[in-house]
Design a protein around this motif. Structure first.
Motif, PDB file in Angstrom:
ATOM      1  N   VAL A 148       0.859  -1.185   0.000  1.00  0.00           N
ATOM      2  CA  VAL A 148       0.000   0.000   0.000  1.00  0.00           C
ATOM      3  C   VAL A 148       0.896   1.236   0.000  1.00  0.00           C
ATOM      4  O   VAL A 148       1.805   1.354   0.824  1.00  0.00           O
ATOM      5  N   THR A 149       0.632   2.157  -0.923  1.00  0.00           N
ATOM      6  CA  THR A 149       1.396   3.401  -1.023  1.00  0.00           C
ATOM      7  C   THR A 149       0.454   4.583  -0.868  1.00  0.00           C
ATOM      8  O   THR A 149      -0.608   4.632  -1.502  1.00  0.00           O
ATOM      9  N   LEU A 150       0.848   5.535  -0.020  1.00  0.00           N
ATOM     10  CA  LEU A 150       0.134   6.790   0.167  1.00  0.00           C
ATOM     11  C   LEU A 150       1.141   7.918  -0.008  1.00  0.00           C
ATOM     12  O   LEU A 150       2.235   7.866   0.568  1.00  0.00           O
ATOM     13  N   TRP A 189      -2.384  14.097  -4.697  1.00  0.00           N
ATOM     14  CA  TRP A 189      -2.592  13.045  -3.703  1.00  0.00           C
ATOM     15  C   TRP A 189      -2.663  11.717  -4.452  1.00  0.00           C
ATOM     16  O   TRP A 189      -3.342  11.610  -5.479  1.00  0.00           O
ATOM     17  N   ALA A 198      -2.865   7.296  -3.945  1.00  0.00           N
ATOM     18  CA  ALA A 198      -3.023   6.108  -3.106  1.00  0.00           C
ATOM     19  C   ALA A 198      -3.114   4.889  -4.005  1.00  0.00           C
ATOM     20  O   ALA A 198      -3.822   4.912  -5.018  1.00  0.00           O
ATOM     21  N   SER A 199      -2.397   3.829  -3.660  1.00  0.00           N
ATOM     22  CA  SER A 199      -2.448   2.602  -4.455  1.00  0.00           C
ATOM     23  C   SER A 199      -2.356   1.394  -3.546  1.00  0.00           C
ATOM     24  O   SER A 199      -1.804   1.456  -2.443  1.00  0.00           O
TER      25      SER A 199
END
Length: 597
Positions: free
Chosen positions: A223-225, A250, A252-253
């Motif tokens: 998870v990337t933020l 922004w 998110a993935s």
């Protein structure tokens, strides 16, 4: 005489210093293929940069993008605050930027494709696919693909870095990583401020990112933020205006492996753009744009035996914009794909793929590709490829208007066929060389044109545009920790008659581009890198830039560093009428606070 002397200096000084070689025989690539393979097995031209190995002798992402002669980074401000990237002469909207294989391109305007949300510390390497990549990634991958790749930390550590320099530059960066058998966490940040080298060229660039990795019975989860905020003075960026702009991103993935053969991925990106035409009179002309983008993918691999693999899957996208200038619009598209890959290591390789991207009510774009490689001998390899690419117009292409520019709602997608062939030589990694000939044939290319200098620029489809070029490269490992590299790219563009009209972007490409680097370790644990780049753009004078970096090596806990840019104090413009800074210096220190064994 000055033009000739720059190319002579490039040739004489290029056997000039590497902490670690940038590409090694065991380098693994994931860009340009559906599954990771050794770099030498690729049938396509792929360049890799090890960002962690070179972290002490680079400062920003722009430093890496300037190490390849086929990459044309046209900056409006230093340190990657705003710039357009072209590969092999393609337009900046025709270069696709990815983060771990997920799209970052902006549907409002290609000018924002390099608004990277993660700090450089979050990356482990950069991979650049030259030539069409639409079979793998869909729209925008006409000239090539830049894939920014992260990786779970392998040990627990905390690093911080601070620097001061010319033009009021003030930088801080940090990396806090934790690694355990079942999960890993990395937090990174970067802050880069400057008062500007001229009036109204000040900027602030702030990035924060988090990456979490988990290993469970269901498979690996990541998870990337990330977020980025960059306000900057845009003096002369878009014409004779003292403009100001602020973009925010922004991202998110989430990525989940489902066994050993299947992977699912999802990403969300929001990008906002606040543009003020006159900084001292914002009430005269101000634009506010907000873009929301969603993407999802399911990918599967089947091992058919006999060195053969089948790849197939599907992807979906949705983009929406709300803008006081462009209006409120949205569009969705989906794309199934299939590819077959056959390879006998260091003997031959063959791959064929097909993608059908569906958009609108009855519209679709089919993107086939074919690539093959054959080893003439253990050190010599022939390769070639044919592929089709396309690009959907951005919302700016379609709907934008200001006192100098206007879009066209009826624009057709850009389409192109790309062809390339080449030969590579690799003598055990000590000497590497290559020669590539390529051509891209575009139809319905999009550019802004006008008949006279007094008219407004209008987005228009071109019927025909052709680029033909040649790339040559040589890398020599002079010692275990020293490497010299030289690269040269020549381009020639031909366009159907414009009936006397002027083109704004298409014919700003480099006719000649050369880059020479030397990287190495000096006595006392000092690592250094120097780069000389010489560029001749169509219809403009040649110029050269010389940069030098030096730092204490990885074995030191306290690591001073210095960066000297544009040592010859060259006056130059990468984009017409947008001045770039002269000679500058940046110095600082990186501190390794702690590291686990």
């Amino acid at each position: 005489m000055l033009r000739t002397s720059w190319f002579v200096l490039l040739l004489l000084l290029s056997p000039a210093f590497a902490q670690e070689p940038e590409t090694r025989r065991d380098s693994i690539i994931v860009t340009g293929t559906y599954a990771p393979i050794p770099l030498e097995e690729s049938e396509r031209q792929v360049r890799t940069f090890d960002t962690r190995a070179l972290s002490l002798v680079t400062n920003t992402l722009a430093d890496f993008l300037q190490l390849d002669s086929s990459l044309d980074l046209r900056q409006r401000a230093p340190n990657g605050v705003q710039g357009d990237l072209s590969i092999r002469g393609a337009g900046f909207g025709q270069t696709l930027v990815l983060l771990d294989g997920l799209r970052l391109n902006d549907v409002q305007s290609g000018h924002h494709n390099l608004d990277i949300p993660v700090p450089l510390e979050a990356l482990t390497r950069i991979e650049v696919l030259k030539g069409s990549g639409s079979t793998l990634y869909g729209s925008d991958a006409v000239g090539g693909v830049v894939n920014l790749i992260t990786k779970s930390p392998e040990r627990t550590e905390f690093r911080v870095r601070t620097a001061l320099g010319s033009f009021g530059t003030n930088q801080q960066r940090g990396d806090l990583s934790y690694a355990a058998p079942k999960w890993a966490q990395q937090l990174t940040f970067s802050r880069d401020f400057s008062t500007g080298f001229i009036q109204n060229r000040d900027y602030r660039n702030l990035s924060l990112a988090s990456r979490t990795s988990l290993n469970t019975a269901a498979g690996q989860t990541s998870v990337t933020l990330a977020t980025n905020d960059r306000p900057f003075g845009a003096e002369q960026f878009y014409g004779d205006y003292n403009s100001w702009e602020r973009t925010r991103t922004w991202f998110a993935s989430a990525r989940q492996s489902l066994g050993s053969k299947t992977e699912a991925a999802f990403a969300y990106r929001r990008h906002t753009d606040l543009f003020v035409l006159y900084r001292n009179r914002p009430q005269d002309f101000t634009n506010r744009h907000t873009v929301d983008s969603y993407q999802g993918a399911i990918r599967r691999t089947e091992d058919l035996g006999l060195n053969t693999k089948l790849f197939y899957g599907a992807e979906v996208y949705r983009d929406a914009i709300a803008s006081n200038n462009l209006g409120v619009h949205d569009r969705a598209r989906s794309a199934p794909y299939v590819a077959l890959d056959i390879r006998a290591l260091r003997r031959f390789s063959f791959s064929v793929g097909l993608r059908d991207e569906i958009y609108g009510a009855f519209n679709h774009e089919v993107s086939p590709s074919f690539a093959a490689g054959y080893w003439l001998a253990p050190a010599w390899k022939l390769r070639g490829s044919v592929s089709r690419a396309f690009r959907l117009p951005t919302y700016t292409d379609l709907y934008y208007h200001d006192p100098r520019n206007i879009g066209s709602p009826g624009l057709r997608p850009e389409r192109a066929w790309s062809y390339e062939g080449g030969i590579d030589f690799n003598a055990g990694g000590r000497v590497r060389a290559g020669l590539t000939v390529f051509q891209r044939r575009e139809r319905d290319g999009i550019d802004y044109v006008r008949a006279t200098v007094d008219e407004i620029w209008r987005a228009t489809n071109f019927q025909s545009l052709r680029f033909t070029g040649v790339e040559a490269n040589l890398a020599v490992r002079l010692a275990p920790s020293h490497e010299f590299e030289w690269q040269y790219t020549h381009l020639n563009g031909a366009q159907a008659a414009l009936a006397g009209r002027l083109s704004k972007y298409a014919f700003n490409y480099p006719v000649h581009s050369g880059v020479a680097t030397w990287q190495g370790a000096l006595p006392g644990g000092i690592v250094t890198r120097t780069r000389i780049g010489v560029l001749k753009r169509l219809g403009r004078d040649v110029y050269g830039l010389w940069d030098v970096y030096a730092a204490a090596g990885q074995r030191h806990r306290i690591r001073p560093f210095v960066q000297l840019s544009n040592l010859t104090n060259t006056s130059y413009e990468e984009i017409s009428r947008v001045a770039m800074p002269g000679r500058s210096i940046l110095g600082g220190v990186e501190l390794l606070v702690f590291r686990s064994r």
